[in-house]
Design an enzyme around this catalytic site. Sequence first.
Site, PDB file in Angstrom:
ATOM      1  N   HIS A  10     -11.604   2.147   2.378  1.00  0.00           N
ATOM      2  CA  HIS A  10     -10.258   1.951   3.088  1.00  0.00           C
ATOM      3  C   HIS A  10      -9.978   3.318   3.420  1.00  0.00           C
ATOM      4  CE1 HIS A  10      -9.055   1.970  -0.892  1.00  0.00           C
ATOM      5  NE2 HIS A  10      -7.804   2.112  -0.791  1.00  0.00           N
ATOM      6  N   HIS A  12      -6.710   5.021   2.858  1.00  0.00           N
ATOM      7  CA  HIS A  12      -5.833   5.451   2.188  1.00  0.00           C
ATOM      8  C   HIS A  12      -6.235   6.782   1.654  1.00  0.00           C
ATOM      9  CE1 HIS A  12      -3.890   1.552   0.683  1.00  0.00           C
ATOM     10  NE2 HIS A  12      -3.833   1.557   2.015  1.00  0.00           N
ATOM     11  N   ASP A  14      -6.250   8.798  -1.030  1.00  0.00           N
ATOM     12  CA  ASP A  14      -6.905   9.078  -2.228  1.00  0.00           C
ATOM     13  C   ASP A  14      -8.239   8.606  -2.238  1.00  0.00           C
ATOM     14  OD1 ASP A  14      -6.252   6.287  -2.217  1.00  0.00           O
ATOM     15  OD2 ASP A  14      -6.131   6.200  -4.655  1.00  0.00           O
ATOM     16  N   HIS A  15      -8.746   8.296  -1.085  1.00  0.00           N
ATOM     17  CA  HIS A  15     -10.163   7.698  -0.610  1.00  0.00           C
ATOM     18  C   HIS A  15     -10.866   8.271   0.555  1.00  0.00           C
ATOM     19  CE1 HIS A  15     -10.505   4.183  -3.474  1.00  0.00           C
ATOM     20  NE2 HIS A  15      -9.148   4.261  -3.472  1.00  0.00           N
TER      21      HIS A  15
END
Length: 231
Positions: A10, A12, A14-15
Amino acid sequence: RVVSHILVTHTHRDHAPLARPLAVAVGGAPILAAQPPERTEHASGALDEDDDADFHPDEILTESEWIEGDGWTLEAMPTPGHASNHMAFVLRQENALFSGDHIMGWSTTVVAPPDGDMTDYMNSLEAVLARGFSTIWPTHGPAITQVAPFLKAYRDHRLEREAQIMARLASGDQLIADMVPVLYAAVDQRLWPAASLSVLAHLIKLEKDGRARASPRPELAATWRLTDPAF
């Protein structure tokens, strides 16, 4: 070993942000992910759950697509809820799931509107449970090997929180700001903004289910009431 694909669960922050630098570092492996959502920002301020607006996959994945390599096969499994475009990946050879943030090994995941949706999350949780995986590999936390009991505990936690919110409404609380200090009394107050979004996600689900109603609209500052005062 050669990196042949980069799979992103996904978008976000932090990814997703390191996907492109990683692709460059390994010689141009394609980045695969679900269609990024429209950019949203949370009313509580910046969270890791905000989207990376600069993320653009090379290939858009849809449900049940297969990605194959030398000795491995991955199935794209949509698991919306934590994020509207969340995609988990099934490793066919091991009956295992790379769950991203949909299921975490050390804590329950955040479901934060407007992009996070509790109804979708609960439906995705049931879909994962129904597959009977042997192992779940989350992005955060250790591997999960007792899959069914773990997922049932996850589900029970959400249902318990939903019941607690219904009880707060029945007691006369109408604002999320009044519910959070009671529901999260044992939690560090610095986490209350994120907790408020979780309560909002539950309330939006309750409104969809016809059990609660927001005035004037379903948002953090709304006034909430039960549709059945006899609860």
